[in-house]
Design a protein around this motif. Sequence first.
Motif, mmCIF file in Angstrom:
data_model
loop_
_atom_site.group_PDB
_atom_site.id
_atom_site.type_symbol
_atom_site.label_atom_id
_atom_site.label_comp_id
_atom_site.label_asym_id
_atom_site.label_seq_id
_atom_site.Cartn_x
_atom_site.Cartn_y
_atom_site.Cartn_z
ATOM 1 N N ASP A 8 0.854 -1.194 0.000
ATOM 2 C CA ASP A 8 0.000 0.000 0.000
ATOM 3 C C ASP A 8 0.887 1.241 0.000
ATOM 4 O OD1 ASP A 8 -1.723 2.179 0.784
ATOM 5 O OD2 ASP A 8 -3.179 0.675 1.428
ATOM 6 N N LYS A 9 0.725 2.098 -1.020
ATOM 7 C CA LYS A 9 1.606 3.272 -1.160
ATOM 8 C C LYS A 9 1.438 4.273 -0.012
ATOM 9 C CE LYS A 9 1.949 3.013 -6.203
ATOM 10 N NZ LYS A 9 1.710 3.708 -7.486
ATOM 11 N N SER A 10 0.236 4.295 0.589
ATOM 12 C CA SER A 10 0.014 5.239 1.692
ATOM 13 C C SER A 10 0.478 4.681 3.035
ATOM 14 C CB SER A 10 -1.467 5.602 1.787
ATOM 15 O OG SER A 10 -2.231 4.455 2.123
ATOM 16 N N LEU A 11 0.867 3.414 3.049
ATOM 17 C CA LEU A 11 1.298 2.794 4.295
ATOM 18 C C LEU A 11 2.737 2.306 4.167
ATOM 19 C CD1 LEU A 11 -1.951 0.759 5.127
ATOM 20 C CD2 LEU A 11 -1.209 2.930 6.125
ATOM 21 N N ILE A 54 -6.463 -5.364 16.525
ATOM 22 C CA ILE A 54 -6.043 -5.308 15.118
ATOM 23 C C ILE A 54 -7.052 -4.545 14.265
ATOM 24 C CG2 ILE A 54 -5.526 -6.692 13.079
ATOM 25 C CD1 ILE A 54 -4.375 -8.827 14.923
ATOM 26 N N LEU A 55 -8.324 -4.874 14.378
ATOM 27 C CA LEU A 55 -9.324 -4.198 13.532
ATOM 28 C C LEU A 55 -9.413 -2.700 13.808
ATOM 29 C CD1 LEU A 55 -12.179 -6.867 13.352
ATOM 30 C CD2 LEU A 55 -10.560 -6.202 11.561
ATOM 31 N N PRO A 56 -9.372 -2.214 15.058
ATOM 32 C CA PRO A 56 -9.349 -0.760 15.262
ATOM 33 C C PRO A 56 -8.154 -0.086 14.587
ATOM 34 C CG PRO A 56 -9.911 -1.864 17.307
ATOM 35 C CD PRO A 56 -9.515 -2.934 16.334
ATOM 36 N N TRP A 73 -7.155 2.440 6.977
ATOM 37 C CA TRP A 73 -7.992 2.530 5.765
ATOM 38 C C TRP A 73 -9.315 3.257 6.054
ATOM 39 C CZ3 TRP A 73 -6.377 -3.152 5.557
ATOM 40 C CH2 TRP A 73 -5.177 -3.293 4.833
ATOM 41 N N PHE A 74 -9.190 4.368 6.785
ATOM 42 C CA PHE A 74 -10.409 5.137 7.100
ATOM 43 C C PHE A 74 -11.096 5.654 5.826
ATOM 44 C CE2 PHE A 74 -6.987 8.181 6.804
ATOM 45 C CZ PHE A 74 -7.548 9.292 6.176
ATOM 46 N N ASP A 75 -10.319 5.769 4.711
ATOM 47 C CA ASP A 75 -10.889 6.280 3.461
ATOM 48 C C ASP A 75 -11.205 5.149 2.464
ATOM 49 O OD1 ASP A 75 -8.288 5.567 3.094
ATOM 50 O OD2 ASP A 75 -7.741 7.315 1.862
ATOM 51 N N ASP A 76 -11.111 3.907 2.920
ATOM 52 C CA ASP A 76 -11.375 2.780 2.025
ATOM 53 C C ASP A 76 -12.182 1.725 2.793
ATOM 54 O OD1 ASP A 76 -11.405 0.781 0.143
ATOM 55 O OD2 ASP A 76 -9.267 0.933 -0.334
ATOM 56 N N LEU A 133 -11.430 -2.341 4.301
ATOM 57 C CA LEU A 133 -11.549 -2.637 5.735
ATOM 58 C C LEU A 133 -12.556 -3.760 5.972
ATOM 59 C CD1 LEU A 133 -10.947 -1.964 8.708
ATOM 60 C CD2 LEU A 133 -12.755 -0.239 8.583
ATOM 61 N N GLN A 134 -13.691 -3.674 5.271
ATOM 62 C CA GLN A 134 -14.728 -4.693 5.434
ATOM 63 C C GLN A 134 -14.228 -6.068 4.980
ATOM 64 O OE1 GLN A 134 -17.871 -4.345 6.845
ATOM 65 N NE2 GLN A 134 -17.817 -6.581 6.704
ATOM 66 N N ARG A 135 -13.476 -6.093 3.887
ATOM 67 C CA ARG A 135 -12.973 -7.362 3.378
ATOM 68 C C ARG A 135 -12.056 -8.030 4.394
ATOM 69 N NH1 ARG A 135 -8.433 -8.758 0.303
ATOM 70 N NH2 ARG A 135 -7.865 -6.574 -0.003
#
Length: 796
Positions: free
Chosen positions: A736-739, A769-771, A777-780, A784-786
């Motif tokens: 992930d380029k943003s991470l 982990i999920l939080p 991925w607050f903008d995706d 996140l759901q996947r």
Amino acid sequence: MIDKVHLETVLEKYKQDFATTQWTDEKYKWEAVKCFQDNWEVNSVDFASMLTNSLAKTENLLASMNFLPSNMIKEFAVRAPEEVRAMFIALFDENEEVFERIEAFKTQSAILLEKYGEGAKQHYQNENAISTYLWLRYPDKYYIYKFGEMKTVAHELSSDYRFKKGAYADNIRNSILLYNEICNELHKDKELVDLLEKHLTPSCYPDPELKTLTIDVGFYISRYYSKKDLISDDSWIPVEYSPEISMEKWIELLNDKEIFTPSSLEIMKRFKDYGGMATCTQLETKYGENKNFYNSGSVSLARRIAEKTGCPHRKDDHENLRWWPILYVGRQASKDDQGSFVWKLRDELAVALDKVDLSKVALYATPPDGKDIHGYWWLNANPKIWSFSDIAVGEEQSYTLYNDNGNKRRIFQNFLDAKAGDQIIGYESNPIKKIVALGKVVAEQDGEKIYFEKIEGLSVPIDYQTLKECPELERMEYFRNPQGSLFKLTNGEFDFIMDLIREENPVAAKDHVEAYGKNDFLKEVYMPENRYDTLVAVLKNKQNIILQGPPGVGKTFAAKRLAYSIIGEKDDTRIEFVQFHQSYSYEDFMMGYKPVEDKFELKFGIFYRFCQKAANQPNKEFFFIIDEINRGNLSKIFGELLMLLERDYRGAKVTLAYNGMSFFVPKNLYIIGMMNTADRSLAMIDYALRRRFSFFELEPGFDSDGFLRYRDSLDEETLNELLARVKELNKEISLDKSLGKGFCIGHSYFCGQNEFSEEWLESVVKFEILPMLSEYWFDDPNKLQRWESLLLGVFQ
């Protein structure tokens, strides 16, 4: 021994205050014991509830303000009732020595904190709290121990018992002996015993042995009585009494060897030498012996004089008060006098002492048989010429017997008297005016020089004003005439100064420590062996390293064990830990002025003190660990230390702005910082500091030999499946380029379990982990759901 005369004075005041304030405020102590005695049943089926009920009335003792031992021990009892039950059984086992039981309770509390503390930094089970449990269980035998209180009571009552920071075993044993003496005197005071019995109610423990009353008297002395200025004027007592002995008769008595024994003459000579007026504590410090030598010796002497001369004596109920006025007039000591009572030689006796030959009477006490006889010296350094701070520990230094003009140094005889092995207090004069070091004479003068060695630099120097305000030191040679370089100290003065030094610079007692090496590190820290070798090489080469990586890779855990592995053992005395934050400053880290009562005092920070500690043991490695290093304002925290951190400048000295003293970062000190690469709220550290550190990336260790052994030991398919998912997740995060890989999920989320449970594993995913992924991925929301479905699907 305690000053029983002064204790009587204290008790008179205590009895006056008992009904009006003391009982009202302190009755809860007797109620707390009664409550514990009524509820304690060690074999109770519901141990946690029983413990809570037993401690129900101990709020002021075990749960006030930020002192939380009862809260913590009750929480431990809920989480691990059988372990806590065993701790109390061992604590209350009277077949074992009391201090060993207390230490064992503390040790087990630390183990419980690691297991069940849930991030808590302290278990609060210290000597004060544990002694409270002992008192609650055995109220006819034990007392509550509190260091500051014991020290104040011992001082107020001129006790021989000493209380020193860090000397826990001796302090606890001395506290029991001290309070036993006080308790014995309380039993003799029928008025006080009747007063207590009159106020006891059915909700109170009856206190037949008066142990709880003794605790309350000690509290009263420490909290209230010791803070009163007892002297309203300088009048001497008794004013109405005289032994009616002339100066000529005193001379006759002084020459009578049956009346004035050798020890009696020593007491008289020391009083006279001190100026004719002193407390027993001052005489003890200046000339040796103990306070009781002067107290009991004076009473015995006065009795012999009364028997010989038939002189009148006072008709007082207390033995001592009948006799000492024959020799002295006296007054209660003020807060500026060290001791409880000031004695002044009667005028006729003082004049008679001037007229008899005391030249063969010993002014200073001789050391006990078998004790090494050493001299003690105060060595005065002028920082403009040379400084103790510029000398390394173990380095020898010479001092000339003659100045540049060829003239003898002041108090020249001191230079001739100093012998090899003599102890030195190292003092620096203007503008520093502090004791900064300890040393010893390594070779006596050779006609030109005397030679000494620095054996310890003080992490917390002792200020001149602190020493000057101590009445025990008022007759010290340096204070009487500070012109010169080498001044004699008496044994008592040296011991007193060392007590002051050790209160601020305690020497940690090193117990047996467990060996720890490379193999131990690799078993606990899930890192490949070649990476460990690289890490050690980088740290030793640069001496400053930052362990950076995503959350959960065990940076803090690894840092401490890295230090252990290089030291070769689990020696926590050579490791210091601090956490930076936005408000952390140079004043916290190095030194700064802090408010103390109604003034500001220069206080030394954690890094300054640790550097001094490391400098005192130059042949051993020391490690300073900084958690969250990039959370602090680093330029603000390090100040002029930036240059000194570099390996090439280790040992180089700079003059500190605050106190004008030299300072250096020792060559045997290593700095380990930790930095979370996934915290986007933090800026990267500035380049000035960056180039002084090496950076080492800690990565998730799922494929390391150590973690694989741990995983296999649990042998759980659910765990294996989840770990496979997490490794896939880390690949996606890395791409992930943003991470990037600095945001991966670390292995430590899945560590630390001896027994596996799906409930624990699912809680890690849901609440840790999920939080974190929701932040990533607050903008995706689709991504996140996947991953939420993939991770939780393991448990379906």
